[in-house]
Design a protein around this motif. Structure first.
Motif, PDB file in Angstrom:
ATOM      1  N   THR A  90      -5.577  12.628   3.381  1.00  0.00           N
ATOM      2  CA  THR A  90      -4.699  11.476   3.173  1.00  0.00           C
ATOM      3  C   THR A  90      -5.480  10.404   2.421  1.00  0.00           C
ATOM      4  O   THR A  90      -6.701  10.302   2.558  1.00  0.00           O
ATOM      5  CB  THR A  90      -4.173  10.914   4.511  1.00  0.00           C
ATOM      6  N   SER A  91      -4.761   9.647   1.609  1.00  0.00           N
ATOM      7  CA  SER A  91      -5.407   8.612   0.799  1.00  0.00           C
ATOM      8  C   SER A  91      -4.493   7.398   0.709  1.00  0.00           C
ATOM      9  O   SER A  91      -3.266   7.535   0.668  1.00  0.00           O
ATOM     10  CB  SER A  91      -5.705   9.150  -0.608  1.00  0.00           C
ATOM     11  N   THR A  92      -5.106   6.224   0.698  1.00  0.00           N
ATOM     12  CA  THR A  92      -4.338   4.980   0.624  1.00  0.00           C
ATOM     13  C   THR A  92      -4.582   4.300  -0.717  1.00  0.00           C
ATOM     14  O   THR A  92      -5.727   4.095  -1.122  1.00  0.00           O
ATOM     15  CB  THR A  92      -4.735   4.021   1.754  1.00  0.00           C
TER      16      THR A  92
ATOM     17  N   GLN B 252       0.837  -1.188   0.000  1.00  0.00           N
ATOM     18  CA  GLN B 252       0.000   0.000   0.000  1.00  0.00           C
ATOM     19  C   GLN B 252       0.878   1.247   0.000  1.00  0.00           C
ATOM     20  O   GLN B 252       2.003   1.223   0.488  1.00  0.00           O
ATOM     21  CB  GLN B 252      -0.912   0.042   1.232  1.00  0.00           C
TER      22      GLN B 252
ATOM     23  N   THR C 210      -0.222  11.736   1.710  1.00  0.00           N
ATOM     24  CA  THR C 210      -0.793  12.783   2.553  1.00  0.00           C
ATOM     25  C   THR C 210      -0.365  14.146   2.030  1.00  0.00           C
ATOM     26  O   THR C 210       0.789  14.325   1.635  1.00  0.00           O
ATOM     27  CB  THR C 210      -0.327  12.633   4.019  1.00  0.00           C
TER      28      THR C 210
ATOM     29  N   ASN D  29       0.527   5.212   1.234  1.00  0.00           N
ATOM     30  CA  ASN D  29      -0.262   6.219   1.946  1.00  0.00           C
ATOM     31  C   ASN D  29       0.247   7.608   1.558  1.00  0.00           C
ATOM     32  O   ASN D  29       1.388   7.958   1.859  1.00  0.00           O
ATOM     33  CB  ASN D  29      -0.135   6.014   3.457  1.00  0.00           C
TER      34      ASN D  29
ATOM     35  N   ASN E 144      -4.052   0.902  -2.819  1.00  0.00           N
ATOM     36  CA  ASN E 144      -3.780  -0.528  -2.666  1.00  0.00           C
ATOM     37  C   ASN E 144      -3.092  -1.056  -3.923  1.00  0.00           C
ATOM     38  O   ASN E 144      -3.702  -1.138  -4.988  1.00  0.00           O
ATOM     39  CB  ASN E 144      -5.074  -1.300  -2.408  1.00  0.00           C
TER      40      ASN E 144
END
Length: 336
Positions: free
Chosen positions: A296-298, A281, A285, A283, A300
């Motif tokens: 913030t966004s993750t 992943q 920000t 992350n 995959n």
């Protein structure tokens, strides 16, 4: 008489025809040269294109810190395409890789080789500056190369005359290590530890050699340290970029640009290790003034095979004013 003249004319014409045939026969092969040369030229262009791509990939790997992986690849480019522009670029980036693993002498030699072979090349200015910086850095840390070589010669003579002089051996091993003669230094260190085990507690020695219970050892050279760093942190985030954009509102002549209203971060997740990574992943920000977190966004990524890189794009739109976005960060996580 008339028949004789006619026969003579025919013989002259036959001779002329024969001459023309010979002339055409002589010129035909040369007229076909471009046709036979075209595939060769095409192959050469394709090969040079492949070499350029390999060097560009190596450059990205150097930026990601993959020095131990990239060094053999650049050496292969130099060997396979010795007279190409890509080969010269490969020399430059190979020198940069050597510098980053603190193999200063190899780096200096390659920078000098680049300048000698291509004094007006793409990286000529950078090479000249790096050589000056490297020589100063090398001298500040180890003394001048001539001074280092002279000190090593003196100590070698002392050790030969006095094999039991372990203090001289210790100093010699230290200088050999600084010069980059790691194997020779390792042999001396092992010989000293065998006779005087108390030396094993020396902090400087622990940074250079790792002894195992069976008596064998591993040299903690810059290359070995880099390999261990990759094992510990195989996932790297590279080629990070950001940009701001907006949207058009309306249609046709009535459409207008509303302005910048979103912030985009792009990059690649790269597995530089030699084992598969799972659950990868990223992350991402974005921050405002005073380290205030806007959003913030993750992402995959999933599974990443050894050497594989996968791109990602994240778009943000939650902020009071896009001009207040000061920075961003992207951190990768994974499971082994």
């Amino acid at each position: 008489m008339q028949r004789a003249q006619t026969t003579a004319k025919i013989l002259v014409m036959v001779s002329l025809v024969g001459f023309v045939v010979q002339l055409v026969g002589c010129t035909t092969p040369s007229s076909n040269v471009p046709m036979t040369a075209t595939p060769v030229t095409k192959n050469r262009v394709l090969e040079e294109g492949s070499a350029d791509k390999q060097v560009e990939e190596a450059r990205r790997m150097i930026e990601a810190g993959d020095y131990n992986i990239v060094i053999p690849r650049l050496l292969q480019v130099i060997q396979k395409y010795p007279y190409s522009d890509a080969s010269m670029d490969a020399r430059y980036w190979l020198a940069v890789a050597y510098y980053n693993i603190k193999s200063y002498r190899d780096a200096i030699n390659l920078f000098e080789e680049y300048l000698h072979e291509s004094p007006h090349g793409r990286y000529a200015e950078e090479c000249a500056q790096r050589i000056a910086d490297l020589r100063k850095e090398y001298t500040d840390e180890f003394g001048s190369p001539d001074q280092l070589d002279a000190s090593i010669t003196v100590l070698w003579n002392t050790v030969k005359e006095e094999p039991a002089n372990y203090k001289a051996k210790w100093e010699l091993a230290d200088l050999l290590w600084k010069r980059g003669d790691y194997d020779m230094a390792g042999e001396l260190y092992a010989n000293i530890i065998e006779k005087y085990p108390t030396y094993a507690t020396d902090v400087r020695l622990k940074e250079r050699i790792e002894f195992k219970p069976d008596g064998s050892y591993t040299l903690l050279t810059p290359e070995e340290r880099q390999k261990r760093s990759i094992v510990e942190e195989p996932l790297v985030i590279t080629n990070l970029n950001d940009f701001r954009g907006g949207t058009d509102v309306g249609a046709g002549e009535r459409s207008y640009y509303r302005g910048q209203d979103f912030y985009v971060v792009t990059g690649q997740a790269h597995n530089r290790g030699d084992s598969v990574l799972y659950g990868v992943q990223v992350n991402v920000t974005v921050y405002g003034f005073g380290n205030m977190i806007y959003d913030t966004s993750t992402v995959n990524i999933g599974r990443l095979n050894p050497g594989e890189a996968r791109a990602f794009v994240v778009r943000f739109s939650i902020f009071d004013d896009i001009e207040n976005v000061t920075r961003y960060e992207a951190i990768g996580t994974f499971q082994r």
